[in-house]
Motif scaffolding. Structure first.
Motif: not given
Length: 355
Positions: A214-230
């Motif tokens: 109900g709080l909604r929390i997660g994360y992505v681990l990826a290359a910096p350029e992919t993180v920037a795109d997301l």
């Protein structure tokens, strides 16, 4: 644009929570894969303590740094999201891909998000005869986006990390949904924290083990350029202050030790449930083994009728026919404590004895 209710005969928008809404709210919940009796008291108190800061806009820097430290990564490789499900939407909208492929059976939101973003999605269907284990050769070489769960919902299969990493190719984004990896003792076969796999994107959820759906929390681990795109595809301040407080707490030493203990307990409770389910083999019930997640997938005759009768006896289970690669003969069962398992197995025996 939204997906149609069905895609290839499967309702991609059906999830386990639908089983326990409205008239299902009083049922014993074996349909939703959120750890029971969570969040723990210390975590509730920590989140509550963040409420005094709600007048300020959320600042995710501390939580992002904590997640990065937990996986031994620089902060540029971390993106915090409003649950792991948001990450699927970001990937579908932000990445320029020609041939996305989803390995099924698995969580259906990745395909639904891709379809919503206008992509044509190819499916690789793992086979029951192979125990739903990954066959890397089945993935088309020209796929430039591949999505796979590990351990996989709903099959509870844990694929070898080497086999999953072997799907990486130059020019391909490899998305590995590790939402349930912290329920695996030792997190063996995890790819989170790896930087040597080209195009790797790992998704993690903090809602399952910690009871924070109900709080909604997660994360992505990826290359910096992919993180920037997301990140560019995200709205401003996408993660709330209480969710950020939860993220920082859930990757700290105390939480990691508690999660490790919980994973061992889940493994023991799962073994107990599977042993009980095997007693119904003579009535046509089969468990997908070895199961490694906090849930098990079973095949049995007249599964739809069994599910309805279990509801009448007070138990909600997850139908399997909404997952591509499965039909109405499948049910998914969340792992609970032994007392709950005993009650469920007794109810199942009643149902199967009259089927």
């Amino acid at each position: 644009m939204r997906t149609e209710p069905t895609a290839g005969g499967h309702d991609l928008r059906h999830h386990g929570d639908a089983e326990v809404r409205d008239d299902g709210s009083a049922l014993v919940d074996l349909a939703v894969n959120v750890r029971a009796d969570t969040p723990p008291g210390w975590l509730r108190e920590h989140i509550a303590g963040s409420l005094s800061g709600l007048a300020a806009y959320p600042d995710g820097r501390a939580a992002r740094a904590a997640v990065a430290a937990r996986h031994g990564l620089p902060v540029e490789r971390v993106l915090l999201t409003s649950g792991a499900a948001e990450a699927f939407v970001l990937l579908a909208r932000a990445l320029k891909v020609r041939r996305p492929v989803v390995v099924h059976p698995q969580f259906t939101e990745p395909e639904a998000a891709l379809r919503d973003a206008g992509h044509t999605v190819d499916r690789v269907l793992l086979r029951e005869a192979d125990g739903f284990r990954l066959d890397p050769a089945a993935v088309p070489e020209d796929a430039d986006l591949v999505v796979i769960g590990n351990p996989t919902n709903p099959t509870s299969v844990l694929h070898p990390a080497a086999a999953v990493a072997g799907l990486a190719r130059p020019g391909r984004t490899l998305v590995v949904d590790e939402a349930f990896m912290d329920a695996v003792p030792g997190e063996r076969e995890a790819l989170a924290g790896r930087t040597d796999v080209p195009g790797l994107v790992v998704l993690r959820s903090l809602t399952k083990t910690w009871g924070l759906a109900g709080l909604r929390i997660g994360y992505v681990l990826a290359a910096p350029e992919t993180v920037a795109d997301l990140e560019r595809a995200q709205p401003l301040w996408p993660v709330s202050t209480p969710a950020l407080a939860a993220a920082e707490a859930c990757v700290g030493p105390r939480a990691l030790a508690e999660a490790a203990d919980a994973a061992r307990l889940v493994a023991a409770d799962r073994a107990y449930l599977v042993a009980g389910l095997r007693e119904f083999a003579d009535r046509g019930l089969r468990v997908v083994e070895p199961a490694e997640g906090p849930f098990v997938l079973v095949r049995l005759p007249h599964a739809a009728a069994v599910r309805r009768r279990l509801r009448a006896l007070g138990y909600a289970v997850r139908r399997g026919d909404t997952f591509p690669g499965l039909d109405e003969g499948w049910l998914r069962l969340a792992v609970r404590d032994r007392g709950t398992a005993d009650g469920f197995l007794c109810a199942l025996g009643q149902v199967l004895g009259t089927a």
